[in-house]
Design an enzyme around this catalytic site. Structure first.
Site, PDB file in Angstrom:
ATOM      1  NE  ARG A 154     -10.977  -9.371  -2.518  1.00  0.00           N
ATOM      2  CZ  ARG A 154     -11.724  -7.728  -3.587  1.00  0.00           C
ATOM      3  NH1 ARG A 154     -11.623  -8.129  -3.923  1.00  0.00           N
ATOM      4  NH2 ARG A 154     -11.173  -6.543  -1.878  1.00  0.00           N
ATOM      5  CE  LYS A 159      -3.767  -2.163   2.673  1.00  0.00           C
ATOM      6  NZ  LYS A 159      -4.960  -2.152   2.142  1.00  0.00           N
TER       7      LYS A 159
END
Length: 498
Positions: free
Chosen positions: A352, A278
């Protein structure tokens, strides 16, 4: 914190505490319930209402000082539009206002119509939850005593008739239990990731098992996960020296023939993005990526403490997501517990992946329904803001129940579309599915990915915008940091889903 009931406001004379009075929009006369205050207080309040710029808007605070007492005037807006959520914010704001003045005792003067509008027991829940959450403070790393908040010791309530007090007390007790659990979840979220590791979260779950013997807690380690074939969770965990854990909480307090409801919470204790790292800006907030798992833990705490008559299971897949020489890579293919394979295109779509194995594990319970909570996508956070979690489900009954529980808990949800087109976007040429679906409909394609691992009634809550305060800015009713979103919602689901 303790609560008591005032029979008369005469007993407040001479007390160096604060009194909170609720004022409607543009109200210029003294509220009926305040007319038992000492005459000097009545006169001071009346003069303030007629001569000041105080309008009584929702959440507006005014203050007067008749003698030793501080009287806080809390605006509630128009009575006809004053709902439970407004009441929660106003009471939390007023409570925090008093706390910021370094006072640990105060009195709430309740209008009679509060009790009739909200009913005694729900009002008791609302008040205790609002005060508990509004005065929450995370001060353990502050060394300057002046910057630390006082814990509220006592709250007196005036305006509750004797015939309502037993129900009101039940509500206060429940509200305090809920607030304490939510604040514990906020503590977990606010802890620095050097402390809040998967192992730490597992120990917190094990503490609950000691506190509530009927709550069974099982912690699976790396070797157990390998035996179960949890390749997605283990793949995400590969880059960290912190061992992953899979936490199972089982509360079987309903009929033996009744299949359980299963709650699943994403537990990434720190998310750097992995190899797909990130940007540095606001990466510190990625310690909150475990707030879904923490919410499940908090909900199970309340369910056990209030002895909910239902069968409920909480699943918390937990790990860090870090880059290293052993980290999983874009291009890797992971095999889940259910056998389905996942092509990894971005290691920052890791939540996920760990949820996929948890959703596969949930099948062993033959659940009536599964609800997962996850700080899953920035797409949902930017679209929904801090006011609503995104709700995705292909089951109308489950969706309806989640919306109802959210309303009862005062937590915003908004149902978003989950279409066959979204499922097509996560099909992979190299494996069964891929972990990102492209730049469009990011929150929906994430939900569609999760749906691939369900075979039961299911709903997904994307809480990326609601799990901590927006841009780390405090609100008058909520200090900056973790919010504890989802705890009360899950509790309401467990209570009502019989």
């Amino acid at each position: 914190m303790t609560y008591s009931f005032c029979k008369t406001l005469e007993e407040l004379k001479g007390e160096q505490n604060s009194v909170i009075i609720f004022i409607e929009k543009n109200q210029k006369t003294l509220p009926r319930e305040a007319r038992e205050l000492p005459e000097v207080a009545q006169s001071t309040i009346a003069n303030f209402l007629t001569s000041s710029d105080f309008k009584g808007e929702v959440g507006e605070m005014g203050v007067v000082y008749p003698g030793k007492q501080r009287v806080v005037l809390a605006g509630i807006g128009e009575r006809k539009s004053f709902d439970a959520q407004s009441a929660w914010k106003v009471i939390a704001t007023a409570s925090q206002y008093v706390q910021n003045k370094k006072q640990d005792v105060f009195t709430l003067i309740l209008p009679a119509w509060f009790v009739s509008k909200f009913k005694p027991e729900p009002l008791g829940v609302l008040i205790a939850k609002a005060i508990g959450m509004g005065t929450y403070h995370f001060d353990q790393y502050k060394t300057d005593p002046e910057r630390k908040s006082l814990a509220i010791k006592r709250v007196a309530l005036f305006g509750v008739e004797g015939r309502y007090r037993r129900a009101f007390e039940r509500g206060l007790t429940t509200g305090q239990i809920v607030a304490d659990a939510i604040n514990h979840v906020r503590d977990l979220g606010n802890l620095p990731p050097i402390e809040m590791t998967p192992t730490y979260l597992a120990k917190e779950a094990e503490k609950l098992a000691k506190q509530f013997p009927k709550l069974k807690v099982t912690v699976l380690g790396r070797e157990e996960m390998k035996k179960l074939g949890m390749g997605a969770l283990l793949g995400v965990a590969a880059g960290s020296v912190q061992p992953p854990v899979f936490i199972v909480l089982e509360w079987m307090n309903g009929a033996k023939t009744k299949k359980p409801i299963v709650f699943v919470g994403k537990g990434i204790t720190f998310d750097s993005g992995g190899i797909s790292i990130k940007p540095g800006e606001q990466m510190d907030e990625m310690k909150y990526d475990m707030c879904g798992a923490a919410a499940v833990l908090g909900a199970m705490r309340v369910i056990a403490a209030t002895n909910v008559k239902n069968n409920v299971v909480g699943l918390m897949p937990t790990t860090e997501n870090l880059p290293s020489g052993s980290a999983y890579r874009p291009g890797d293919i992971l095999r889940t517990m259910g056998g389905k394979t996942i092509e990894v295109l971005n290691t920052d779509a890791e939540g996920r992946l760990i949820l996929a194995d948890a959703l596969c594990y949930a099948k062993k319970y033959e659940p009536r329904a599964v609800v997962d909570l996850a700080t899953l996508t920035g797409a949902c956070a930017f679209f929904m803001g801090p006011w609503h979690a995104g709700l995705f489900s292909d089951n109308e009954d489950v969706a309806r129940r989640v919306v109802g529980a959210a309303k009862a808990a005062g937590e915003g949800v908004w149902r978003l579309p989950l279409l066959p087109e979204h499922s097509k976007l996560v099909k992979s040429e190299m494996a069964d599915v891929k972990n990102i679906g492209g730049r469009i409909s990011g929150a929906a394609t994430a939900a569609a990915f999760l749906k691939e691992f369900t075979s039961y009634p299911w709903a997904h809550l994307d809480i990326a915008g609601t799990a901590w305060t927006w841009n780390m800015k405090a609100e008058p009713w909520m200090r900056a940091g973790a919010t504890g979103y989802g705890v009360h919602l899950l509790v309401e689901l467990a209570r009502e889903w019989n």
